[in-house]
Design an enzyme around this catalytic site. Structure first.
Site, PDB file in Angstrom:
ATOM      1  CE1 TYR A  31      -3.611   2.634   1.198  1.00  0.00           C
ATOM      2  CE2 TYR A  31      -1.916   3.303   2.763  1.00  0.00           C
ATOM      3  CZ  TYR A  31      -3.115   3.542   2.130  1.00  0.00           C
ATOM      4  OH  TYR A  31      -3.829   4.693   2.417  1.00  0.00           O
ATOM      5  CE  LYS A  83      -3.157   5.482  -1.027  1.00  0.00           C
ATOM      6  NZ  LYS A  83      -4.180   6.275  -1.720  1.00  0.00           N
TER       7      LYS A  83
HETATM    8  N1  LIG Z   1      -8.276   6.552   6.613  1.00  0.00           N
HETATM    9  C1  LIG Z   1      -7.004   6.860   6.754  1.00  0.00           C
HETATM   10  O1  LIG Z   1      -6.462   6.861   7.865  1.00  0.00           O
HETATM   11  C2  LIG Z   1      -6.166   7.242   5.542  1.00  0.00           C
HETATM   12  C3  LIG Z   1      -4.838   7.583   5.780  1.00  0.00           C
HETATM   13  C4  LIG Z   1      -4.037   7.931   4.706  1.00  0.00           C
HETATM   14  C5  LIG Z   1      -4.569   7.952   3.425  1.00  0.00           C
HETATM   15  N2  LIG Z   1      -5.863   7.628   3.221  1.00  0.00           N
HETATM   16  C6  LIG Z   1      -6.348   7.663   1.849  1.00  0.00           C
HETATM   17  O2  LIG Z   1      -7.556   8.402   1.771  1.00  0.00           O
HETATM   18  C7  LIG Z   1      -8.362   7.900   0.696  1.00  0.00           C
HETATM   19  C8  LIG Z   1      -9.757   7.587   1.204  1.00  0.00           C
HETATM   20  O3  LIG Z   1      -9.646   6.557   2.185  1.00  0.00           O
HETATM   21  P1  LIG Z   1     -10.785   6.216   3.259  1.00  0.00           P
HETATM   22  O4  LIG Z   1     -10.143   6.187   4.576  1.00  0.00           O
HETATM   23  O5  LIG Z   1     -11.971   7.052   3.005  1.00  0.00           O
HETATM   24  O6  LIG Z   1     -11.054   4.694   2.853  1.00  0.00           O
HETATM   25  P2  LIG Z   1     -12.415   3.931   2.542  1.00  0.00           P
HETATM   26  O7  LIG Z   1     -12.044   2.496   2.437  1.00  0.00           O
HETATM   27  O8  LIG Z   1     -13.465   4.345   3.513  1.00  0.00           O
HETATM   28  O9  LIG Z   1     -12.800   4.504   1.103  1.00  0.00           O
HETATM   29  C9  LIG Z   1     -12.168   4.090  -0.083  1.00  0.00           C
HETATM   30  C10 LIG Z   1     -13.246   3.947  -1.144  1.00  0.00           C
HETATM   31  O10 LIG Z   1     -12.627   3.572  -2.390  1.00  0.00           O
HETATM   32  C11 LIG Z   1     -13.507   2.670  -3.017  1.00  0.00           C
HETATM   33  N3  LIG Z   1     -12.791   1.816  -3.973  1.00  0.00           N
HETATM   34  C12 LIG Z   1     -11.854   0.877  -3.686  1.00  0.00           C
HETATM   35  N4  LIG Z   1     -11.478   0.242  -4.810  1.00  0.00           N
HETATM   36  C13 LIG Z   1     -12.169   0.803  -5.824  1.00  0.00           C
HETATM   37  C14 LIG Z   1     -12.216   0.555  -7.223  1.00  0.00           C
HETATM   38  N5  LIG Z   1     -11.468  -0.395  -7.799  1.00  0.00           N
HETATM   39  N6  LIG Z   1     -13.059   1.300  -7.978  1.00  0.00           N
HETATM   40  C15 LIG Z   1     -13.836   2.249  -7.415  1.00  0.00           C
HETATM   41  N7  LIG Z   1     -13.823   2.540  -6.081  1.00  0.00           N
HETATM   42  C16 LIG Z   1     -13.003   1.807  -5.303  1.00  0.00           C
HETATM   43  C17 LIG Z   1     -14.072   1.827  -1.879  1.00  0.00           C
HETATM   44  O11 LIG Z   1     -15.267   1.164  -2.265  1.00  0.00           O
HETATM   45  C18 LIG Z   1     -14.273   2.855  -0.790  1.00  0.00           C
HETATM   46  O12 LIG Z   1     -15.576   3.390  -0.763  1.00  0.00           O
HETATM   47  C19 LIG Z   1      -7.618   6.683   0.148  1.00  0.00           C
HETATM   48  O13 LIG Z   1      -6.885   7.053  -1.001  1.00  0.00           O
HETATM   49  C20 LIG Z   1      -6.689   6.311   1.274  1.00  0.00           C
HETATM   50  O14 LIG Z   1      -5.554   5.608   0.817  1.00  0.00           O
HETATM   51  C21 LIG Z   1      -6.683   7.262   4.252  1.00  0.00           C
END
Ligand SMILES: NC(=O)c1ccc[n+]([C@@H]2O[C@H](COP(=O)([O-])OP(=O)(O)OC[C@H]3O[C@@H](n4cnc5c(N)ncnc54)[C@H](O)[C@@H]3O)[C@@H](O)[C@H]2O)c1
Length: 255
Positions: free
Chosen positions: A161, A165
């Site tokens: 992952y 990123k």
């Molecule tokens: N939550 C955290 O602590 C955190 C930290 C750092 C970065 N991020 C980043 O923030 C962003 C949002 O993350 P989040 O925490 O809301 O996660 P989340 O899992 O709640 O949301 C991610 C969404 O992406 C969708 N998704 C996944 N694969 C897909 C595909 N092939 N086609 C279409 N949609 C797809 C999922 O269905 C989900 O709704 C991501 O890029 C994540 O890497 C999150």
């Protein structure tokens, strides 16, 4: 023009991916509050329809699709362009995380899935949207999502992952150079720990406690605390910001 948070976004076409996710939902809602027309994209049609139902204003679209399908990507960008007249913003959040406590447990399938969704789909979607932006000659904003893991290498078993990123940051920097002459800015948002199912699935509470202690604000973020940064990057206020990685980690990382 009123220089509110979403200045410049009134009536603009915005694509938000991962729109049904923890952070994507408030991002989508913040764009609608700024007066934009939104195409909300996620894997599940019912989930995006529900998000679209929560938005202010009308003319929004929900698309349930798997973004690793490049034909589907082409179709959704084409549809956004024809229904909105133009696509001014791509806010691309869709991603997957598979945590493995031991590196020995990382499978080839884990690697392929995360690199496919998080990196491959991101490059091709950003490129496709940029082509539409270039044709329209109105500039644009591309906002990709990285993670603190691009810098730290990650905590709690997330090396593939984090590799994806790190790649996102490189893609954004390269695109910022390539697309700058077209007045298209390209930036990444880099969250720390945010209370969503991605963070909270298979997480070790003791590790979480250590991370909270290492965060000057002494807590993890609420998902809607990411939304303002995304809308800011898309707004007139951020017109001269490009190639940046915006660290939204509560001070856990400092750069
Ligand atoms: N939550 C955290 O602590 C955190 C930290 C750092 C970065 N991020 C980043 O923030 C962003 C949002 O993350 P989040 O925490 O809301 O996660 P989340 O899992 O709640 O949301 C991610 C969404 O992406 C969708 N998704 C996944 N694969 C897909 C595909 N092939 N086609 C279409 N949609 C797809 C999922 O269905 C989900 O709704 C991501 O890029 C994540 O890497 C999150």
């Amino acid at each position: 023009m009123t220089w509110n948070l979403g200045a410049g976004l009134e009536g603009k076409g915005v694509i938000v991916t991962g729109a049904a996710g923890g952070i994507g939902r408030p991002v989508t809602q913040a764009f609608s509050a700024a007066g934009a027309k939104i195409m909300a994209v996620d894997v599940d049609q019912e989930a995006v329809d529900e998000v679209v139902g929560s938005l202010e204003g009308d003319g929004h679209i929900g698309v349930g699709t798997d973004l690793t399908d490049l034909d589907a990507q082409r179709e959704l960008v084409k549809r956004a362009r024809s229904e909105f007249g133009n696509v001014y913003v791509l806010a691309h959040l869709a991603a997957v995380l598979r945590r493995r406590s031991s590196i020995s447990d990382v499978t080839e399938e884990d690697w392929d899935l995360q690199l496919n969704v998080n990196l491959r789909a991101s490059f091709f979607l950003a490129r496709r949207v940029s082509e539409v932006m270039i044709e329209a000659r109105q500039g644009g904003r591309i906002i990709l999502f990285t993670s603190q893991g691009w810098w730290s290498g990650g905590f709690g078993g997330a090396i593939p992952y984090c590799a994806s990123k790190g790649g996102i940051v490189s893609i954004a920097r390269g695109l910022a150079r390539t697309l700058g002459p077209e007045q298209i800015t390209v930036n990444t948002v880099s969250p720390g720990q945010v209370a969503t199912s991605m963070l909270l699935t298979d997480y070790d509470p003791a590790l979480m406690q250590k991370l909270v202690e290492a965060t000057p604000l002494g807590r993890i973020a609420e998902p809607d605390e990411m939304a303002g940064t995304v809308v800011f990057l898309a707004s007139l206020h951020a017109g001269f910001i490009s190639g940046a990685t915006i660290n939204v980690s509560g001070g856990m990382l400092m750069y």
